[in-house]
Design a protein around this motif. Structure first.
Motif, PDB file in Angstrom:
ATOM      1  N   ASP A  31      27.730 -25.238 -11.466  1.00 32.48           N
ATOM      2  CA  ASP A  31      27.925 -25.809 -12.753  1.00 32.48           C
ATOM      3  C   ASP A  31      27.588 -27.232 -12.923  1.00 32.48           C
ATOM      4  O   ASP A  31      27.072 -27.617 -13.645  1.00 32.48           O
ATOM      5  CB  ASP A  31      29.570 -25.401 -13.180  1.00 32.48           C
ATOM      6  N   ARG A  77      23.891 -27.698 -12.726  1.00 39.03           N
ATOM      7  CA  ARG A  77      23.190 -26.974 -13.852  1.00 39.03           C
ATOM      8  C   ARG A  77      23.495 -28.324 -14.832  1.00 39.03           C
ATOM      9  O   ARG A  77      22.700 -28.571 -15.712  1.00 39.03           O
ATOM     10  CB  ARG A  77      23.850 -25.819 -14.513  1.00 39.03           C
ATOM     11  N   LEU A  78      24.635 -28.820 -15.087  1.00 36.51           N
ATOM     12  CA  LEU A  78      24.981 -29.918 -15.895  1.00 36.51           C
ATOM     13  C   LEU A  78      24.293 -31.149 -15.649  1.00 36.51           C
ATOM     14  O   LEU A  78      23.627 -31.788 -16.443  1.00 36.51           O
ATOM     15  CB  LEU A  78      26.424 -30.196 -15.999  1.00 36.51           C
ATOM     16  N   GLU A 123      20.271 -30.632 -16.945  1.00 36.19           N
ATOM     17  CA  GLU A 123      20.444 -30.742 -18.351  1.00 36.19           C
ATOM     18  C   GLU A 123      20.538 -32.217 -18.759  1.00 36.19           C
ATOM     19  O   GLU A 123      19.897 -32.606 -19.593  1.00 36.19           O
ATOM     20  CB  GLU A 123      21.334 -29.907 -18.990  1.00 36.19           C
ATOM     21  N   THR A 124      21.434 -32.926 -18.181  1.00 37.79           N
ATOM     22  CA  THR A 124      21.259 -34.285 -18.342  1.00 37.79           C
ATOM     23  C   THR A 124      20.219 -35.151 -17.989  1.00 37.79           C
ATOM     24  O   THR A 124      19.737 -36.105 -18.758  1.00 37.79           O
ATOM     25  CB  THR A 124      22.573 -35.038 -17.463  1.00 37.79           C
ATOM     26  N   ILE A 161      26.417 -24.718 -22.520  1.00 34.65           N
ATOM     27  CA  ILE A 161      26.488 -26.253 -22.299  1.00 34.65           C
ATOM     28  C   ILE A 161      26.537 -26.734 -23.813  1.00 34.65           C
ATOM     29  O   ILE A 161      25.669 -26.214 -24.528  1.00 34.65           O
ATOM     30  CB  ILE A 161      25.357 -26.671 -21.525  1.00 34.65           C
ATOM     31  N   LEU A 192      27.366 -34.304 -22.538  1.00 34.29           N
ATOM     32  CA  LEU A 192      26.877 -32.926 -22.364  1.00 34.29           C
ATOM     33  C   LEU A 192      28.243 -32.449 -21.691  1.00 34.29           C
ATOM     34  O   LEU A 192      28.758 -32.964 -20.732  1.00 34.29           O
ATOM     35  CB  LEU A 192      25.912 -33.056 -21.432  1.00 34.29           C
ATOM     36  N   SER A 193      28.756 -31.413 -21.871  1.00 36.49           N
ATOM     37  CA  SER A 193      29.807 -30.738 -21.416  1.00 36.49           C
ATOM     38  C   SER A 193      29.751 -29.192 -20.978  1.00 36.49           C
ATOM     39  O   SER A 193      28.793 -28.594 -21.597  1.00 36.49           O
ATOM     40  CB  SER A 193      31.249 -31.018 -22.104  1.00 36.49           C
ATOM     41  N   LEU A 194      30.331 -28.698 -19.708  1.00 36.80           N
ATOM     42  CA  LEU A 194      30.185 -27.463 -19.316  1.00 36.80           C
ATOM     43  C   LEU A 194      31.730 -27.233 -18.761  1.00 36.80           C
ATOM     44  O   LEU A 194      32.088 -27.733 -17.730  1.00 36.80           O
ATOM     45  CB  LEU A 194      29.204 -27.342 -18.223  1.00 36.80           C
ATOM     46  N   GLN A 238      31.751 -33.117 -17.307  1.00 37.83           N
ATOM     47  CA  GLN A 238      30.985 -33.765 -18.649  1.00 37.83           C
ATOM     48  C   GLN A 238      30.199 -34.913 -17.956  1.00 37.83           C
ATOM     49  O   GLN A 238      30.342 -35.521 -16.831  1.00 37.83           O
ATOM     50  CB  GLN A 238      32.138 -34.622 -19.389  1.00 37.83           C
TER      51      GLN A 238
END
Length: 133
Positions: free
Chosen positions: A20, A23-24, A27-28, A89, A113-115, A119
């Protein structure tokens, strides 16, 4: 047997949390690169009027999609490019949209962005610098 099973479950849970985080982070970084791209093209505002976009003096605007599942940029009233985030996300921002001006400046904003409970933030300051926290 129970000890082996508990170790396996603990290891799997740790691996999922690490996945996770990756992945975050991915994306960031994509968001920051896309903001940099929009900042760079804003310096060519004259090209937009030649391509038929209205209101090129405003510069490209970077906005969030309804529901926080993606973002897009537009020039004037025309949406130019759009991106979706993975379903788990979510993105939010302290502004409705971020505008990049021809001189490189921007409206300052913080994208979050949060998952789950994790964050990451992408911050755009007034002079157009973009950083990840």
């Amino acid at each position: 047997m129970a000890a082996v099973l508990s170790v396996a479950v603990g290891t799997a849970a740790h691996a999922l949390r690490f996945t996770d985080q990756l992945r975050l982070a991915h994306e960031t970084e994509f968001l920051a690169k896309r903001l940099q791209y929009v900042r760079e093209i804003s310096r060519n505002a004259d090209d937009f009027s030649a391509l038929g976009y209205r209101e090129p003096s405003l510069g490209p605007c970077f906005s969030l999609k309804t529901g926080g599942q993606g973002y897009y940029y537009r020039v004037g009233s025309k949406k130019v490019e759009s991106w979706n985030l993975p379903r788990d996300i979510h993105i939010s921002c302290n502004r409705q949209e971020t505008v990049f001006y021809k001189d490189g400046e921007a409206t300052n904003c913080t994208f979050r962005l949060s998952l789950g409970d994790k964050q990451r933030m992408v911050i755009v300051d007034r002079v157009g610098r973009i950083r990840i926290e």
